[in-house]
Design a protein around this motif. Structure first.
Motif, PDB file in Angstrom:
ATOM      1  N   VAL A   1       1.229  -1.515  -0.089  1.00 35.58           N
ATOM      2  CA  VAL A   1      -0.026  -0.065   0.074  1.00 35.58           C
ATOM      3  C   VAL A   1       1.096   1.461  -0.046  1.00 35.58           C
ATOM      4  CG1 VAL A   1      -1.737   1.960   0.919  1.00 35.58           C
ATOM      5  CG2 VAL A   1      -1.876  -0.995   0.893  1.00 35.58           C
ATOM      6  N   GLY A   2       2.336   1.026   0.666  1.00 32.51           N
ATOM      7  CA  GLY A   2       2.963   2.384   0.936  1.00 32.51           C
ATOM      8  C   GLY A   2       3.481   2.514  -0.485  1.00 32.51           C
ATOM      9  N   LEU A   3       3.836   1.732  -0.698  1.00 30.83           N
ATOM     10  CA  LEU A   3       4.718   2.075  -1.961  1.00 30.83           C
ATOM     11  C   LEU A   3       4.107   2.210  -3.539  1.00 30.83           C
ATOM     12  CD1 LEU A   3       7.552  -1.391  -2.670  1.00 30.83           C
ATOM     13  CD2 LEU A   3       7.673   1.298  -1.984  1.00 30.83           C
ATOM     14  N   VAL A   4       2.134   1.648  -3.541  1.00 28.45           N
ATOM     15  CA  VAL A   4       1.906   1.869  -4.318  1.00 28.45           C
ATOM     16  C   VAL A   4       1.388   3.589  -4.201  1.00 28.45           C
ATOM     17  CG1 VAL A   4      -1.093   1.853  -5.422  1.00 28.45           C
ATOM     18  CG2 VAL A   4       0.122  -0.180  -4.892  1.00 28.45           C
ATOM     19  N   LEU A   5       1.263   3.429  -2.815  1.00 31.46           N
ATOM     20  CA  LEU A   5       0.862   5.187  -2.701  1.00 31.46           C
ATOM     21  C   LEU A   5       2.036   6.472  -2.954  1.00 31.46           C
ATOM     22  CD1 LEU A   5      -0.926   5.235   0.993  1.00 31.46           C
ATOM     23  CD2 LEU A   5      -2.120   5.554  -1.585  1.00 31.46           C
ATOM     24  N   SER A   6       2.743   5.287  -2.530  1.00 35.37           N
ATOM     25  CA  SER A   6       4.260   6.539  -3.259  1.00 35.37           C
ATOM     26  C   SER A   6       4.441   6.770  -4.357  1.00 35.37           C
ATOM     27  CB  SER A   6       5.555   6.031  -1.749  1.00 35.37           C
ATOM     28  OG  SER A   6       5.723   4.904  -3.066  1.00 35.37           O
TER      29      SER A   6
ATOM     30  N   TRP B   1       2.266   7.225  -7.064  1.00 31.24           N
ATOM     31  CA  TRP B   1       0.499   6.500  -7.531  1.00 31.24           C
ATOM     32  C   TRP B   1       1.074   7.858  -8.513  1.00 31.24           C
ATOM     33  CZ3 TRP B   1      -2.922   3.962  -7.010  1.00 31.24           C
ATOM     34  CH2 TRP B   1      -4.305   4.148  -7.152  1.00 31.24           C
ATOM     35  N   ALA B   2       1.204   8.628  -8.420  1.00 31.92           N
ATOM     36  CA  ALA B   2       1.428   9.795  -9.083  1.00 31.92           C
ATOM     37  C   ALA B   2       2.650   9.322 -10.743  1.00 31.92           C
ATOM     38  CB  ALA B   2       2.356  11.638  -9.551  1.00 31.92           C
ATOM     39  N   ALA B   3       2.917   8.410 -10.271  1.00 31.49           N
ATOM     40  CA  ALA B   3       3.999   7.761 -11.658  1.00 31.49           C
ATOM     41  C   ALA B   3       3.272   6.856 -12.532  1.00 31.49           C
ATOM     42  CB  ALA B   3       5.370   6.955 -11.432  1.00 31.49           C
ATOM     43  N   PHE B   4       2.443   6.376 -12.167  1.00 35.88           N
ATOM     44  CA  PHE B   4       1.456   5.248 -12.513  1.00 35.88           C
ATOM     45  C   PHE B   4       0.220   5.537 -13.736  1.00 35.88           C
ATOM     46  CE2 PHE B   4       3.079   2.262  -9.558  1.00 35.88           C
ATOM     47  CZ  PHE B   4       4.308   1.837 -10.383  1.00 35.88           C
ATOM     48  N   THR B   5      -0.530   7.295 -12.780  1.00 35.60           N
ATOM     49  CA  THR B   5      -2.068   8.032 -13.634  1.00 35.60           C
ATOM     50  C   THR B   5      -1.225   8.967 -13.851  1.00 35.60           C
ATOM     51  OG1 THR B   5      -2.012   9.548 -11.009  1.00 35.60           O
ATOM     52  CG2 THR B   5      -3.288   7.388 -11.166  1.00 35.60           C
TER      53      THR B   5
ATOM     54  N   VAL C   1       9.357  -4.742  -4.769  1.00 33.72           N
ATOM     55  CA  VAL C   1       8.988  -3.385  -4.170  1.00 33.72           C
ATOM     56  C   VAL C   1      10.533  -3.290  -5.220  1.00 33.72           C
ATOM     57  CG1 VAL C   1      10.958  -2.726  -2.131  1.00 33.72           C
ATOM     58  CG2 VAL C   1       9.253  -4.706  -1.940  1.00 33.72           C
ATOM     59  N   THR C   2      10.649  -3.992  -6.089  1.00 34.75           N
ATOM     60  CA  THR C   2      11.516  -3.277  -6.884  1.00 34.75           C
ATOM     61  C   THR C   2      11.100  -2.971  -8.082  1.00 34.75           C
ATOM     62  OG1 THR C   2      13.240  -4.844  -6.302  1.00 34.75           O
ATOM     63  CG2 THR C   2      14.142  -3.382  -8.282  1.00 34.75           C
ATOM     64  N   VAL C   3      10.079  -3.519  -8.691  1.00 34.50           N
ATOM     65  CA  VAL C   3       8.664  -2.826  -9.822  1.00 34.50           C
ATOM     66  C   VAL C   3       8.399  -1.645  -9.090  1.00 34.50           C
ATOM     67  CG1 VAL C   3       7.368  -2.996 -11.092  1.00 34.50           C
ATOM     68  CG2 VAL C   3       9.073  -4.338 -11.222  1.00 34.50           C
ATOM     69  N   LEU C   4       7.610  -1.268  -7.931  1.00 33.92           N
ATOM     70  CA  LEU C   4       6.735  -0.247  -7.792  1.00 33.92           C
ATOM     71  C   LEU C   4       8.135   0.503  -7.684  1.00 33.92           C
ATOM     72  CD1 LEU C   4       4.355  -2.526  -5.608  1.00 33.92           C
ATOM     73  CD2 LEU C   4       3.825  -0.724  -7.858  1.00 33.92           C
ATOM     74  N   GLY C   5       9.111   0.343  -6.864  1.00 30.80           N
ATOM     75  CA  GLY C   5      10.016   1.323  -6.318  1.00 30.80           C
ATOM     76  C   GLY C   5      11.051   1.856  -6.964  1.00 30.80           C
ATOM     77  N   ALA C   6      10.743   1.496  -7.707  1.00 31.26           N
ATOM     78  CA  ALA C   6      12.141   2.227  -8.513  1.00 31.26           C
ATOM     79  C   ALA C   6      11.661   3.461  -8.978  1.00 31.26           C
ATOM     80  CB  ALA C   6      12.048   1.263 -10.305  1.00 31.26           C
ATOM     81  N   PRO C   7      10.587   3.602 -10.270  1.00 39.28           N
ATOM     82  CA  PRO C   7      10.068   4.931 -10.022  1.00 39.28           C
ATOM     83  C   PRO C   7      10.231   6.176  -9.630  1.00 39.28           C
ATOM     84  CG  PRO C   7       7.888   3.638 -11.422  1.00 39.28           C
ATOM     85  CD  PRO C   7       9.192   2.638 -10.275  1.00 39.28           C
ATOM     86  N   ALA C   8      10.256   5.707  -8.522  1.00 38.99           N
ATOM     87  CA  ALA C   8      10.745   7.230  -7.661  1.00 38.99           C
ATOM     88  C   ALA C   8      11.865   7.205  -6.743  1.00 38.99           C
ATOM     89  CB  ALA C   8       9.848   6.281  -6.016  1.00 38.99           C
TER      90      ALA C   8
END
Lengths: 556, 188
Positions: free
Chosen positions: A545-550, A552-556, B11-18
């Motif tokens: 949940v934390g990763l998705v929220l952080s 969010w902007a990248a995917f929308t 974690v890598t996939v989701l975290g990577a863009p940030a």
């Protein structure tokens, strides 16, 4: 045990079956198809040559000069009205239209509970965003030179991220929402036309080079096509809008042909019809009735089969994880790791039950459809049998039911899924099916629960007093008391619980009143493992949940 | 093990863009011109381009964002905090409320304006550089009241004349549209 199955299956050792030679594809190969392979090849070649040309000094300048020259030539056709049209087309790949399309698709997939397609769609979006972003900052290509850019832009030019995002969204939608066939073909063409129009607009507006949009489109088309063909192939996970459980596999088309071919090759019998049956009572596999080649009216023409795929293994894993978190380890909750083990276990339990003389279907064998991904177990079909819930429950039938449980106890086995859908009546005789959950040397608690569930099922068609009287022939009052002390909540299958609720009689209390007093047996089992597992799942959930929220902007 | 790998991949996939927003798109004053070229395209009128001269110990580059109309990058410091300094190039900016001061020797060709916002508990100020066709806004947002960090940040930030990029691309037969270059095709 009387074997009533198909003669040729029983005599298969006398026949020479066709063996699949090394290198020959299996009956239903797992592949991405010719288009997928072609797209992947083009993508790899295009990516390597383009990126190399741009990163190598002189090559980069040459590519830039050619691209820029074309854009300057094209700018000669610019006019205000045409520029307005092109800006409108370019707007189709902007943030809001894509957001609406993506969220609409996610909601639609949630409504129709098509979780696998949802997962593949979201993963395609994430992977594409990640790949295009990584390429764009690695190549770091500037916007076009020598021509005025007529619209907004963001970041580097190669690959065109708006084009890639639009393509992955439209093609992803085509695969996730539109049934295969003419509809999907049309959807893909419409997607291609829309992507092409937006690409032309972006080239006209000189915000992207020709090579940027080509590379972006190639990525945006290839990622969803390969992802859906590999992870949600239409043969295994068809997009349909018929009612039914999502665990059930489509047995028409290529899979149907594969089943026919594989059954003939591996069991030596020709299947002339495949019919899904009892889907509403089965969530863990796809049950089928196979009609075999033979004389019309020959009862041995039929076989029962259960088709298992990887999604069933995953469903079993999640089911057991959920049980462990909700109740602790009531019994062996170790999940199966492969589909092969799944069918091997069911084949084993069928043979074991037959060895102990229990009235279960005779096993015919296992058919490999796709190695390590899909198998079918074939067994005797109880022709003309009806579910216990639809049959008249006579005292003889009750006696058979009680004897069946006693024999399970004597054999050191528990069925673990005693419910009307798994108890058939054929020519007045009780038959037991679906032995997948059978456990060898079960806990005394589980044996007691089997007894209580059988008594409840039989009482639904008669009354508690009659069933109790018959049960006393096989079990002591203390054993019956223990059975109903152990039976609460999840101990009974959902079907039994809902039928008791519909029936209106409080059968559990009636049985408890007839039996001697026994303190309730708790079903909650606490252990360090259960606590740790629960905390781990909560922790992982919070991370996701934390990763998705952080992000969010990248995917929308 | 497979579940662990899957979780790690997620974690890598989701975290990577940030995590990736940056180190690769650093607008250095020396070396590769790719990032500065894009910044020059973002604000075609700007005759100077802000860039990173070099970072003293304790400072780091924390990302850049270059879009049509503006080019920004951020610097972080172990004492000043995350995004302690933000540098943005735009065509114009509002210097109302700021005080003009004499620019440094390496800031020739610019007008410099200072706008202190707070000294304590945390130092906060804006600085503006205006020059033909552009404006650079430097935002100091430190997590402490240590105003000496401004000196360290100033060492990191410098300017590069746009004309250098125009000339270099011209040698390659390419035209960087905007200030200092011949008119570009607009067709309309």
């Amino acid at each position: 045990v009387e074997v009533t199955g198909h003669a040729s299956i029983g005599q298969r050792s006398l026949r020479r079956l066709r063996r699949r030679p090394s290198g020959e594809p299996p009956p239903l190969p797992h592949e991405i198809g010719r288009t997928g392979r072609l797209l992947l090849t083009i993508l790899v070649v295009a990516a390597v040559t383009t990126v190399a040309a741009i990163l190598i000094g002189s090559g980069a300048a040459a590519v830039e000069r050619v691209d820029s020259a074309f854009l300057r030539w094209l700018s000669g056709f610019r006019s205000d009205p045409l520029s307005d049209v092109m800006r409108f087309l370019d707007g189709l790949a902007s943030r809001w239209p894509l957001r609406i399309l993506r969220w609409g698709t996610l909601l639609a997939l949630i409504v129709v509970r098509r979780w696998r397609h949802l997962f593949v769609f979201v993963t395609s979006l994430i992977v594409l965003e990640l790949v295009t972003y990584s390429i764009s900052i690695s190549v770091a290509r500037a916007r076009p030179f020598g021509v005025e850019i007529l619209t907004d832009w963001n970041g580097f030019a190669m690959p065109s991220r708006p084009i890639a995002s639009l393509a992955v969204t439209l093609f992803g939608m085509s695969y996730a929402l539109v049934p295969a066939g003419r509809g999907r073909y049309t959807a893909k063409w419409i997607s291609a036309v829309v992507v092409a129009l937006v690409a032309v607009a972006r080239i006209y507006l000189a915000v992207d080079h020709v090579t940027d949009v080509l590379f972006g489109a190639l990525l945006g088309v290839t990622v969803p096509i390969v992802a859906f063909r590999w992870f949600a192939p239409n043969d295994v996970f068809p997009v349909t809008y018929r009612r039914g459980k999502t665990a059930h596999l489509d047995v028409s088309g290529r899979r149907g042909e594969a089943i026919v071919r594989a059954t003939e090759d591996q069991l030596g019998v020709k299947v002339v019809e495949i019919k899904p049956i009892g889907l509403e009572g089965s969530g863990g596999s796809t049950p089928l009735r196979l009609t075999l080649e033979g004389e019309e009216g020959d009862l041995r023409r039929y076989a029962f089969a259960k088709l298992y795929a990887k999604n069933h293994v995953r469903a079993d894993r999640w089911y057991k994880l959920g049980r462990q978190i909700l109740y602790g380890a009531l019994e062996d909750e170790t999940p199966f790791q492969t589909v092969r083990r799944f069918v091997e276990y069911e084949d084993y339990t069928l043979r074991l039950m037959a060895d102990f003389g229990l009235p279960t279907p005779h096993p015919y064998g296992v058919v490999e459809i796709t190695p390590e991904r899909e198998y079918m177990i074939v067994m005797e079909f109880f022709h003309g049998a009806v579910e216990l819930g639809d049959a008249e429950v006579t005292e003889d039938l009750i006696d058979e039911g009680m004897e069946l449980i006693r024999r399970l106890w004597e054999s050191g086995l528990a069925h673990r899924d005693i419910k009307p859908a798994n108890l058939m009546v054929q020519d007045g005789k009780l038959r037991l099916i679906d032995v997948f959950f059978v456990q060898v040397r079960p806990s005394p608690w589980r044996q007691a629960v089997d007894l209580a569930n059988m008594m409840l099922v039989l009482a639904l068609g008669s009354d508690a007093r009659t069933v109790y009287a018959v049960a006393e022939r096989y079990f002591t009052p203390e054993e019956i008391a223990e059975a109903f002390a152990a039976t609460r909540g999840v101990a009974s299958p959902t079907q039994v619980r809902s039928m008791i609720k519909r029936d209106g009689r409080n059968l559990v209390d009636e049985f408890r009143a007839l039996a001697p007093h026994h303190d309730p047996i708790p079903i909650q089992r606490w252990s360090l493992r259960r606590v740790g597992l629960t905390m781990w799942v909560v922790f992982l959930g919070l991370i996701v949940v934390g990763l998705v929220l952080s992000n969010w902007a990248a995917f929308t | 093990v497979r579940r662990g790998i899957a979780a790690l991949a997620l974690v890598t996939v989701l975290g990577a863009p940030a995590c990736q927003t940056a180190a690769d798109v650093r607008p250095d004053c020396q070396g590769e011109d790719r990032v500065l070229t894009l910044a020059a395209q973002a604000v075609p009128s700007a005759t100077l381009l802000p860039c990173i001269q070099g970072l003293v110990s304790g400072w780091r580059f924390e990302g850049a964002q270059i879009v049509d109309g503006s080019s920004r990058f951020w610097l972080g410091s172990d004492r000043g905090g995350v995004r302690a300094v933000g540098v943005e190039l735009t065509e114009t900016c509002d210097v109302t409320g700021a005080v003009e001061v004499i620019p440094g020797v390496d800031e020739a060709g610019t007008q410099r304006f200072e706008e202190p916002l707070s000294l304590s508990p945390a130092f906060s100020a804006n600085r503006y550089y205006t020059f033909p066709g552009g404006c650079v806004t430097v935002e100091y947002r430190f997590g402490t009241n240590d105003s000496a960090l401004v000196l360290q940040a100033d060492l990191a930030i410098s300017f590069r004349p746009r004309q250098e990029l125009v000339d270099r691309l011209d040698d390659l037969g390419l035209v960087l549209c905007g200030a200092g270059a011949p008119d570009c095709a607009d067709g309309e």
